[in-house]
Motif scaffolding. Sequence first.
Motif, PDB file in Angstrom:
ATOM      1  N   ILE A  10     -26.183  42.486  -1.466  1.00 52.80           N
ATOM      2  CA  ILE A  10     -27.461  42.256  -0.980  1.00 52.80           C
ATOM      3  C   ILE A  10     -28.107  41.985  -2.251  1.00 52.80           C
ATOM      4  N   ASN A  11     -28.165  43.019  -3.192  1.00 48.46           N
ATOM      5  CA  ASN A  11     -28.728  42.683  -4.664  1.00 48.46           C
ATOM      6  C   ASN A  11     -28.636  41.312  -5.121  1.00 48.46           C
ATOM      7  N   ILE A  12     -27.375  40.762  -5.243  1.00 47.14           N
ATOM      8  CA  ILE A  12     -26.971  39.591  -5.871  1.00 47.14           C
ATOM      9  C   ILE A  12     -27.978  38.583  -5.142  1.00 47.14           C
ATOM     10  N   LEU A  13     -27.997  38.458  -3.826  1.00 45.47           N
ATOM     11  CA  LEU A  13     -28.720  37.421  -3.202  1.00 45.47           C
ATOM     12  C   LEU A  13     -30.132  37.350  -3.413  1.00 45.47           C
ATOM     13  N   HIS A  14     -31.024  38.491  -4.045  1.00 42.39           N
ATOM     14  CA  HIS A  14     -32.123  38.460  -4.441  1.00 42.39           C
ATOM     15  C   HIS A  14     -32.453  38.564  -5.970  1.00 42.39           C
ATOM     16  N   GLN A  15     -31.370  38.162  -6.861  1.00 46.14           N
ATOM     17  CA  GLN A  15     -31.585  38.428  -8.227  1.00 46.14           C
ATOM     18  C   GLN A  15     -32.196  37.250  -8.902  1.00 46.14           C
ATOM     19  N   GLY A  16     -32.584  36.302  -8.214  1.00 43.95           N
ATOM     20  CA  GLY A  16     -33.137  35.163  -8.563  1.00 43.95           C
ATOM     21  C   GLY A  16     -32.411  33.982  -8.958  1.00 43.95           C
ATOM     22  N   GLY A 248     -37.445  35.790   1.776  1.00 41.64           N
ATOM     23  CA  GLY A 248     -37.258  35.355   0.286  1.00 41.64           C
ATOM     24  C   GLY A 248     -36.001  34.222   0.294  1.00 41.64           C
ATOM     25  N   LEU A 249     -34.961  34.430   1.127  1.00 40.14           N
ATOM     26  CA  LEU A 249     -33.730  33.604   1.115  1.00 40.14           C
ATOM     27  C   LEU A 249     -34.073  32.394   1.948  1.00 40.14           C
ATOM     28  N   VAL A 250     -34.801  32.130   3.079  1.00 43.79           N
ATOM     29  CA  VAL A 250     -34.709  31.017   3.653  1.00 43.79           C
ATOM     30  C   VAL A 250     -35.905  29.892   3.167  1.00 43.79           C
ATOM     31  N   THR A 251     -35.510  28.901   2.990  1.00 45.69           N
ATOM     32  CA  THR A 251     -36.404  27.662   2.498  1.00 45.69           C
ATOM     33  C   THR A 251     -36.876  26.705   3.580  1.00 45.69           C
ATOM     34  N   ASP A 428     -30.220  27.519  23.252  1.00 47.42           N
ATOM     35  CA  ASP A 428     -31.494  28.066  22.705  1.00 47.42           C
ATOM     36  C   ASP A 428     -31.496  28.426  20.952  1.00 47.42           C
ATOM     37  N   THR A 429     -31.522  27.316  20.026  1.00 48.21           N
ATOM     38  CA  THR A 429     -31.123  27.551  19.075  1.00 48.21           C
ATOM     39  C   THR A 429     -32.178  27.465  18.027  1.00 48.21           C
ATOM     40  N   ILE A 430     -31.728  27.723  16.668  1.00 47.37           N
ATOM     41  CA  ILE A 430     -32.744  27.478  15.590  1.00 47.37           C
ATOM     42  C   ILE A 430     -31.863  27.379  14.261  1.00 47.37           C
ATOM     43  N   THR A 431     -32.266  26.452  13.714  1.00 47.87           N
ATOM     44  CA  THR A 431     -31.357  26.032  12.340  1.00 47.87           C
ATOM     45  C   THR A 431     -32.123  26.467  10.898  1.00 47.87           C
ATOM     46  N   LEU A 432     -31.588  27.019  10.248  1.00 46.83           N
ATOM     47  CA  LEU A 432     -31.988  27.768   8.946  1.00 46.83           C
ATOM     48  C   LEU A 432     -31.559  26.905   7.524  1.00 46.83           C
ATOM     49  N   ASN A 433     -32.268  26.753   6.600  1.00 42.13           N
ATOM     50  CA  ASN A 433     -31.747  26.298   5.496  1.00 42.13           C
ATOM     51  C   ASN A 433     -32.063  27.413   4.441  1.00 42.13           C
ATOM     52  N   LEU A 434     -31.209  27.993   3.837  1.00 42.77           N
ATOM     53  CA  LEU A 434     -31.299  29.120   3.134  1.00 42.77           C
ATOM     54  C   LEU A 434     -30.428  29.275   1.729  1.00 42.77           C
ATOM     55  N   VAL A 435     -30.579  30.319   0.866  1.00 48.81           N
ATOM     56  CA  VAL A 435     -29.712  30.533   0.139  1.00 48.81           C
ATOM     57  C   VAL A 435     -28.282  30.903   0.468  1.00 48.81           C
ATOM     58  N   VAL A 436     -27.338  30.434  -0.230  1.00 44.83           N
ATOM     59  CA  VAL A 436     -25.937  30.571   0.492  1.00 44.83           C
ATOM     60  C   VAL A 436     -25.684  32.096   0.229  1.00 44.83           C
ATOM     61  N   SER A 468     -21.595  23.988  -2.618  1.00 43.08           N
ATOM     62  CA  SER A 468     -21.831  24.879  -3.585  1.00 43.08           C
ATOM     63  C   SER A 468     -22.813  24.543  -4.754  1.00 43.08           C
ATOM     64  N   GLY A 469     -22.837  23.053  -5.066  1.00 43.47           N
ATOM     65  CA  GLY A 469     -23.707  22.617  -6.174  1.00 43.47           C
ATOM     66  C   GLY A 469     -25.062  22.858  -6.003  1.00 43.47           C
ATOM     67  N   ASN A 470     -25.383  22.763  -4.634  1.00 42.90           N
ATOM     68  CA  ASN A 470     -27.012  23.089  -4.256  1.00 42.90           C
ATOM     69  C   ASN A 470     -27.316  24.258  -4.249  1.00 42.90           C
ATOM     70  N   GLY A 471     -26.286  25.109  -3.859  1.00 38.00           N
ATOM     71  CA  GLY A 471     -26.707  26.556  -3.868  1.00 38.00           C
ATOM     72  C   GLY A 471     -27.407  27.031  -2.535  1.00 38.00           C
TER      73      GLY A 471
END
Length: 494
Positions: A10-16, A248-251, A428-436, A468-471
């Motif tokens: 979890i911490n790795i996801l939020h380390q910037g 903070g992960l969902v763009t 009944d769906t939703i699509t998210l773009n977010l950090v891998v 992976s290149g986009n992250g």
Amino acid sequence: MGYIVTQEDINILHQGKQEMRIKVELLNRDFKTLDSLEGVIISDNFTQDSESIQRRTYSCDMAILDSTFIIGNDKKIWSDKRLRVYYGLRSQRSKEIVWYKLGIFCYVSMKYTYSKNQKLLSLTCADLMAQYDGTLNGQLTGYGSANESSSYSIQSLIIPAGEDIRTSIIGVLDLAGITNYIVQDIGKEIPYHLTFTTGSTFADIWKKIRDLYDSWEFFFDEDGVFVWQQVPTCLEDDVIINDEVLVGLVTNEEANGSFNGIYNVTEVWGKVLELENEDRYSSTSTYMNNIYGVTFSEYSSWEDVDNLTQLAFKVSASNMEFPKFSINGYAAIPIVDGDGNPLEAGKLEADTIYVFRYRRSTSGNSLYLLGNFQCYGRYEETSEDCPYSTTKLGFEILKSVEYDTLSDDAACYNQAEYLTYQTTAMMDTITLNLVVIPWLTVNKKIEYTPKYNGKKNQYIIKNLSWNSGNGTMTMTLYKFMESFSFVYNQKTNK
């Protein structure tokens, strides 16, 4: 099976800013590591889809470093090689790369590109199912023409009626040479002979067995283990990632609404029931003390009736609950539905012909109701929580389908219920773009508050993909709703 998430993940996801790595291990057929291709991948794509038997796919562009990257049986690119792919993120705290396994893959296709400055190899890979679904063969062997016969008849693989389904699946896995597997016990038997001729693949066999009953799935997991299980409803599962972590992960998010493919009522027409040589039919029956009786002079006791024999008779009166059946006055046995549940009152209508299947069991013999001469089931979604239900819409959107694999009314009803769940809840769906988030997998429950309505809900992951290149990754979710009878009935075993 499945990755155990830690606080460090979890911490790795939020380390910037993320420092990403891809590692690919080259394996032989026995999954022993031959080499590592770390640092060679230029770009790649990974997908995971809960609705496909090829659960995972992977493609990449790879820099060619030496002659071992050409195609050849003694090279790194050959049909007997496998790829184990990892996605890595560097922990700023420990300075170490944390690796997440994406899966084990087979080569499907490859393309070389040469330029003045670079030599590239483009690979398209699929998970191990490709070896058994016809993509990379997977056809049955040893069931071709019987050339010693003057008729040149075609030999077939036959799975006999009455065989335990789990036993059948494991038998096919042994035939395919698969030794690593997890097969849940469905607790039911093969209802009629299944025949597979030349050209059938192992996946064809698994599909046929899967479709005998509703809501089962099979696939290879990230460790290359074959999994046969009931489709998860996630009713009693904890969320694997909550709203606080996702902040903070969902763009970007997209909530699309469409009636295309929505059906809130499904009717399923099953197998046409035909009586064969050993089966029996009576045009008359009696009904006394909640016992239906018929006369078959061929039988002198219940021991003369073969297991899985079909018995048909014209019902003389509508039944009370928990009816029974007797031949020639022998000890009465219970009449149950296709799931083995006692019949409710009024299930059998007067002056109507029904077909039943006699089944022997160590716990007691029973007569299973199959239906009229064609099995049928109809389900209507009425959930107050579903925006597409007949209750919410105020009208029916009907889908009618045929499943000639289903051999009783209960199986048809269960399939209709599951198909309606797929065409209402799962739409009944939703699509998210977010950090891998590399440890996420499909058919897992998460918590999320959509920006468009601000209502926190639980969702189930339907599919996901990333470069992976986009992250960043794209993930499709459908809303989890406990009020759906399909979800609740899995807990109560119908």
